[in-house]
Design an enzyme around this catalytic site. Structure first.
Site, short mmCIF file in Angstrom:
data_model
loop_
_atom_site.label_atom_id
_atom_site.label_comp_id
_atom_site.label_asym_id
_atom_site.label_seq_id
_atom_site.Cartn_x
_atom_site.Cartn_y
_atom_site.Cartn_z
N LYS A 16 0.84 -1.21 0.00
CA LYS A 16 0.00 0.00 0.00
C LYS A 16 0.86 1.24 0.00
CE LYS A 16 0.98 1.31 4.38
NZ LYS A 16 1.75 2.53 4.68
N VAL A 105 11.02 -4.62 3.06
CA VAL A 105 10.83 -4.85 4.51
C VAL A 105 11.07 -3.54 5.26
CG1 VAL A 105 11.68 -6.12 6.51
CG2 VAL A 105 11.46 -7.27 4.29
N ALA A 106 10.17 -3.24 6.20
CA ALA A 106 10.24 -2.00 6.98
C ALA A 106 10.31 -0.79 6.06
CB ALA A 106 11.42 -2.04 7.96
N GLY A 108 7.51 1.02 4.90
CA GLY A 108 6.35 1.92 4.91
C GLY A 108 5.30 1.51 3.89
N ALA A 110 3.72 -1.63 4.27
CA ALA A 110 2.90 -2.62 4.97
C ALA A 110 3.11 -4.05 4.49
CB ALA A 110 1.42 -2.24 4.89
N GLY A 111 4.36 -4.41 4.20
CA GLY A 111 4.65 -5.75 3.70
C GLY A 111 4.36 -6.85 4.72
N SER A 113 2.30 -6.67 7.21
CA SER A 113 0.84 -6.69 7.37
C SER A 113 0.21 -7.44 6.21
CB SER A 113 0.28 -5.26 7.38
OG SER A 113 0.91 -4.50 8.39
N ALA A 114 0.74 -7.23 5.00
CA ALA A 114 0.22 -7.92 3.82
C ALA A 114 0.38 -9.42 3.98
CB ALA A 114 0.97 -7.43 2.57
N ASP A 146 -2.46 -1.92 10.07
CA ASP A 146 -2.50 -1.94 8.60
C ASP A 146 -3.05 -3.24 8.01
OD1 ASP A 146 -1.54 0.47 7.79
OD2 ASP A 146 0.50 -0.19 7.43
C1 LIG Z 1 2.38 4.17 9.45
C2 LIG Z 1 1.43 3.22 8.77
C3 LIG Z 1 0.50 4.06 7.87
O1 LIG Z 1 -0.36 3.24 7.12
O2 LIG Z 1 2.01 2.24 7.94
P1 LIG Z 1 3.54 1.78 7.69
O3 LIG Z 1 4.23 2.96 7.14
O4 LIG Z 1 4.13 1.30 8.98
O5 LIG Z 1 3.46 0.68 6.67
C4 LIG Z 1 0.57 2.47 9.81
O6 LIG Z 1 -0.10 3.37 10.63
C5 LIG Z 1 1.34 1.51 10.67
O7 LIG Z 1 0.56 0.38 10.83
P2 LIG Z 1 1.20 -0.99 11.38
O8 LIG Z 1 2.60 -1.15 10.82
O9 LIG Z 1 0.22 -2.09 11.15
O10 LIG Z 1 1.32 -0.62 12.87
P3 LIG Z 1 1.23 -1.53 14.19
O11 LIG Z 1 2.08 -2.74 13.98
O12 LIG Z 1 -0.19 -1.69 14.58
O13 LIG Z 1 1.92 -0.55 15.23
C6 LIG Z 1 3.33 -0.39 15.31
C7 LIG Z 1 3.62 0.85 16.13
O14 LIG Z 1 3.41 2.02 15.30
C8 LIG Z 1 2.85 3.08 16.06
N1 LIG Z 1 1.51 3.41 15.57
C9 LIG Z 1 0.90 2.63 14.63
C10 LIG Z 1 -0.35 2.95 14.14
C11 LIG Z 1 -0.99 4.12 14.69
N2 LIG Z 1 -2.22 4.47 14.30
N3 LIG Z 1 -0.39 4.86 15.63
C12 LIG Z 1 0.88 4.53 16.07
O15 LIG Z 1 1.43 5.24 16.91
C13 LIG Z 1 2.80 2.57 17.51
O16 LIG Z 1 4.04 2.95 18.12
C14 LIG Z 1 2.74 1.06 17.35
O17 LIG Z 1 3.23 0.35 18.45
N1 LIG Z 2 6.19 -11.33 7.26
C1 LIG Z 2 6.93 -10.25 7.53
N2 LIG Z 2 7.40 -9.49 6.50
C2 LIG Z 2 8.12 -8.37 6.75
N3 LIG Z 2 8.44 -7.95 7.99
C3 LIG Z 2 8.00 -8.65 9.04
C4 LIG Z 2 7.23 -9.83 8.85
N4 LIG Z 2 6.93 -10.29 10.05
C5 LIG Z 2 7.49 -9.46 10.96
N5 LIG Z 2 8.15 -8.48 10.36
C6 LIG Z 2 8.86 -7.37 11.04
O1 LIG Z 2 8.03 -6.22 10.95
C7 LIG Z 2 8.80 -5.04 10.73
C8 LIG Z 2 7.97 -4.09 9.84
O2 LIG Z 2 7.94 -4.62 8.58
P1 LIG Z 2 7.02 -4.17 7.35
O3 LIG Z 2 5.62 -4.54 7.59
O4 LIG Z 2 7.69 -4.73 6.15
O5 LIG Z 2 7.22 -2.60 7.30
P2 LIG Z 2 6.32 -1.30 7.52
O6 LIG Z 2 5.67 -1.42 8.88
O7 LIG Z 2 7.30 -0.19 7.44
O8 LIG Z 2 5.35 -1.25 6.41
C9 LIG Z 2 10.09 -5.52 10.08
O9 LIG Z 2 11.19 -4.82 10.61
C10 LIG Z 2 10.21 -7.00 10.42
O10 LIG Z 2 11.20 -7.24 11.38
#
Ligand SMILES: C[C@@](CO)(OP(=O)(O)O)[C@H](O)COP(=O)(O)OP(=O)(O)OC[C@H]1O[C@@H](n2ccc(N)nc2=O)[C@H](O)[C@@H]1O
Ligand SMILES: Nc1ncnc2c1ncn2[C@@H]1O[C@H](COP(=O)(O)OP(=O)(O)O)[C@@H](O)[C@H]1O
Length: 320
Positions: A16, A105-106, A108, A110-111, A113-114, A146
């Site tokens: 995403k 990975v990591a 942003g 949502a890999g 989560s996917a 996510d």
């Molecule tokens: C920022 C976003 C934007 O879509 O995506 P990514 O860039 O990580 O993919 C999301 O909010 C990430 O969602 P996700 O990666 O599922 O977050 P979670 O595992 O639930 O939370 C990880 C940590 O991120 C912070 N967190 C997450 C979501 C939220 N609404 N508020 C937060 O403060 C919190 O510190 C939480 O402990």
């Molecule tokens: N199946 C998985 N794929 C990717 N990362 C994972 C997975 N399971 C746990 N993780 C951990 O979750 C963290 C966040 O990964 P990712 O979801 O890829 O990034 P983001 O939250 O930035 O979208 C990674 O640093 C990794 O250590």
């Protein structure tokens, strides 16, 4: 009588990008309230689940060496959660999960989560569960903010922690270039950095979400480009100052606009059309401002079972 072992199930699941990400203040539970528009892109992981005597997770592909394969893997957490939900033993689910990653990975996007969402969908089919997407989405929300969006895909408005999803209708395709950074960024670190920047000053905040919804429904990438915004961008750039150069290079190469995807460090560039995206990708790859470049389009569907015959779309790949 011999028990019939069901064949393995493979699920394709999209990355995403957040077209709009408004972040509220930190809540007592450590999360932030969000108003976001997700769009699912044609950059996909594939997850295969199979009945196995030797349970566990295997991971291959993009960034696989950074993915934990033990109990903390999000796909494995999904196995345990669904097993417990349907009365199976979460400590002995007799399932093997194989992840083929294309989503950074990591990054942003949502890999993880996917992969968790794909596992829920794959196991529902493998175990022949009568379970609706909405019931799966409830479980998904327990795995991460996510995860529910990855089930639905397409374009959607997310509220709450980002886990409350309402579909955004629209038939227009948008074309993107994605620039992967050299290393990932931790999502909690980026939210913490935003809290710190807000204590110190007044980092930019995105405008009203309604304008972005209008931009989407116009189908005009030029209009949408003016409305893209991400409150986490200032924090991601503060932790990774090189992103400023990447963002500039994408626009210099001909993109309409560039943003940090979610918590970064992947940057996403909206382009006028598919041909422009390929040209921008090639120029960005040559600029030496990122590790790898991909082109993608969106919206695409959420996690879904694929047949093994279905060929995987291969987006042109350009290495810096
Ligand atoms: C920022 C976003 C934007 O879509 O995506 P990514 O860039 O990580 O993919 C999301 O909010 C990430 O969602 P996700 O990666 O599922 O977050 P979670 O595992 O639930 O939370 C990880 C940590 O991120 C912070 N967190 C997450 C979501 C939220 N609404 N508020 C937060 O403060 C919190 O510190 C939480 O402990
Ligand atoms: N199946 C998985 N794929 C990717 N990362 C994972 C997975 N399971 C746990 N993780 C951990 O979750 C963290 C966040 O990964 P990712 O979801 O890829 O990034 P983001 O939250 O930035 O979208 C990674 O640093 C990794 O250590």
């Amino acid at each position: 009588m011999l028990a019939v072992v069901p064949p393995p199930v493979t699920v394709r699941v999209p990355a995403k990008v957040n077209l709009h990400l408004a972040v509220g203040d930190v809540r007592p539970d450590g999360y932030h309230d969000l108003v976001t528009i997700f769009q699912a892109l044609s950059l996909v992981d594939e997850v295969t689940v199979a009945v196995a005597d030797e349970p566990g997770v295997e991971c291959h592909g993009e960034g696989a060496d950074q993915v934990p394969t033990g109990a903390s893997n999000l796909a494995w957490r999904a196995v345990r959660l669904l097993a417990a939900h349907v009365g199976k033993d979460p400590d002995d689910p007799k399932v093997r999960v194989v992840i083929r990653k294309a989503i950074p990975v990591a990054g942003g996007m949502a890999g993880g989560s996917a992969d968790a969402a794909a596992t829920l969908v794959g196991l529902s089919s493998l175990w022949r569960l009568e379970i609706s997407r909405d019931e799966l989405a409830e479980l998904a929300g327990k795995l991460g903010a996510d995860v529910p969006f990855a089930l639905y895909g397409a374009t959607a408005l997310g509220t709450g922690r980002g886990e409350r999803i309402v579909p955004v209708l629209g038939r227009h395709q948008f074309h993107w270039v994605l620039a992967f950074d050299r290393r990932g960024l931790s999502t909690p670190d980026v939210f913490d950095e935003l809290d710190r920047l807000r204590l110190e000053g007044d980092p930019p905040r995105v405008g009203a979400v309604e304008a972005v919804l209008e931009g989407l429904s116009s189908g005009d990438p030029r209009q949408l480009a003016l409305l893209l915004g991400n409150d986490l961008q200032a924090a991601a750039v503060s932790l990774r100052p090189n992103l400023r150069r990447t963002l500039r290079a994408g626009v210099d190469a001909g993109a309409l606009a560039g943003i940090v995807s979610g918590s970064g460090p992947t940057t996403a560039f909206l382009c006028e059309d598919g041909d422009t995206a390929v040209r921008v990708a090639a120029e960005l790859a040559g600029a030496g401002v990122c590790r790898t470049v991909r082109v993608a389009h969106g919206p695409v569907p959420g996690a879904r079972v694929i047949t093994t015959e279905e060929p995987k779309p291969a987006p042109p790949e350009v290495h810096a």
